[in-house]
Design an enzyme around this catalytic site. Structure first.
Site, PDB file in Angstrom:
ATOM      1  CD  GLU A  39      -3.332   1.114  -2.054  1.00 35.49           C
ATOM      2  OE1 GLU A  39      -3.851   2.241  -1.919  1.00 35.49           O
ATOM      3  OE2 GLU A  39      -3.870   0.065  -1.655  1.00 35.49           O
ATOM      4  CG  HIS A  43      -2.037   0.867   1.307  1.00 35.06           C
ATOM      5  ND1 HIS A  43      -1.934   2.239   1.256  1.00 35.06           N
ATOM      6  CD2 HIS A  43      -3.361   0.621   1.428  1.00 35.06           C
ATOM      7  CE1 HIS A  43      -3.136   2.781   1.346  1.00 35.06           C
ATOM      8  NE2 HIS A  43      -4.014   1.831   1.447  1.00 35.06           N
TER       9      HIS A  43
END
Ligand code: TA6
Length: 303
Positions: free
Chosen positions: A275, A172
């Site tokens: 991500e 992330h």
């Protein structure tokens, strides 16, 4: 709970003088600091969380919030949180931690290795009574971060169960930008995506991705690279990947950021999350005794 071994002992065992040091970081959490000719960087044992990478001749690549919390059980806001074994909220248990449980627990430092032009930090975690309250699986999760003139991140799941394991995963990454409102993300033109700000409505990307409001999109069937142009910092950040079929793009924008105590006032203007992931329909299934490795390679160049 941080590892029982002291920071001094960890540094004695795994440190490389002048190249890699283990020391106490923010909140008393243990971190590895890399200072090599190719790049400098930092990685916490908490969540195996890369919080800094600055290749030689370039500025810092990742954003970390000045208001981040630094404590067991809470995710660091910024850098590269590891989302596993689910992405977002747990659809079966509203009390389960968002984005899974590995980013909020301390990992084991396995090794630090110096090659000709890079330093690889290897960490691991695995199933225990704590994880089984959320996910009844036997597993080992290995993570290798290679700090060089490029940054390579490899997340490798080993299925130690007698049954297949199905999981979601995401790196992330909070990429630092001069101003997210003038950043452009190339490489997703024509790609279908689900818009989390619009009840997961499916759309098709037209041209480059530009951020003009809260943006929370899951791009589907994206095995290829993306590249972000930063007109303020005058650089491009390229993300190549292996064994990842979704790319999530997120920025909370001003209103949502105001409700995030660990982000601070204008933090939202200074990052774009890109991500590298396998989520939703691209969740991964691994047979007993088998493994799966997702990889991201990040490079920086001038505009
Ligand atoms: O990756 C985007 C997202 O799923 C957003 O929906 C938002 O929740 C973001 O992750 C941050 O989640 P966190 O739990 O780290 O605050």
């Amino acid at each position: 709970m941080e590892n029982a071994v002291s920071v001094t002992e960890l540094d004695r065992r795994s440190g490389i003088p002048g190249i890699a040091q283990i020391l106490e970081g923010n909140g008393g959490l243990t971190k590895v600091r890399i200072t090599s000719p190719a790049s400098v960087g930092e990685m916490y044992l908490h969540g195996a969380h890369v919080t800094s990478w600055q290749p030689s001749g370039a500025d810092e690549v990742f954003f970390v919030s000045s208001k981040s919390r630094w404590q067991d059980g809470i995710a660091i806001r910024g850098g590269v949180p590891i989302c596993f074994p689910w992405f977002g909220d747990n659809r079966d248990d509203s009390k389960a931690p968002a984005h899974g449980f590995v980013r909020i627990k301390s990992w084991q430092l396995d090794a630090i290795a110096l090659t000709e032009h890079a330093v690889t930090v290897s960490m691991s975690t695995g199933s225990d009574e704590g994880t089984k309250q959320w996910w009844p699986a036997e597993f080992r999760l290995l993570y290798r971060a290679t700090f060089g003139i490029e940054l390579s991140l490899e997340l490798e799941l080993h299925n130690a169960s007698t049954a297949p394991l199905r999981f979601e995963e995401a790196l992330h990454s909070y990429y630092r930008v001069g101003d997210v409102r003038t950043a452009r993300l190339e490489g997703l033109d024509g790609v279908h995506y689900l818009d989390k700000t619009d009840a997961y409505r499916e759309n098709v990307q037209q041209g480059d991705v530009v951020i003009a409001g809260e943006t929370d999109r899951i791009y589907l069937n994206t095995p290829g690279a993306v590249e972000m142009q930063d007109l303020v910092l005058r650089r491009r950040i390229r993300v190549d990947k292996e064994n990842s079929l979704t790319t999530v793009v997120w920025n909370p924008w001003a209103d949502k950021a105001r409700g995030m105590a660990d982000l601070g006032d204008n933090g939202w203007t200074q990052f774009l999350c890109i991500e590298t992931s396998d989520v939703l329909g691209s969740a991964v299934e691994v047979a007993p005794g088998q493994q799966h490795r997702m990889k991201a390679v990040i490079r920086v160049a001038g505009l």
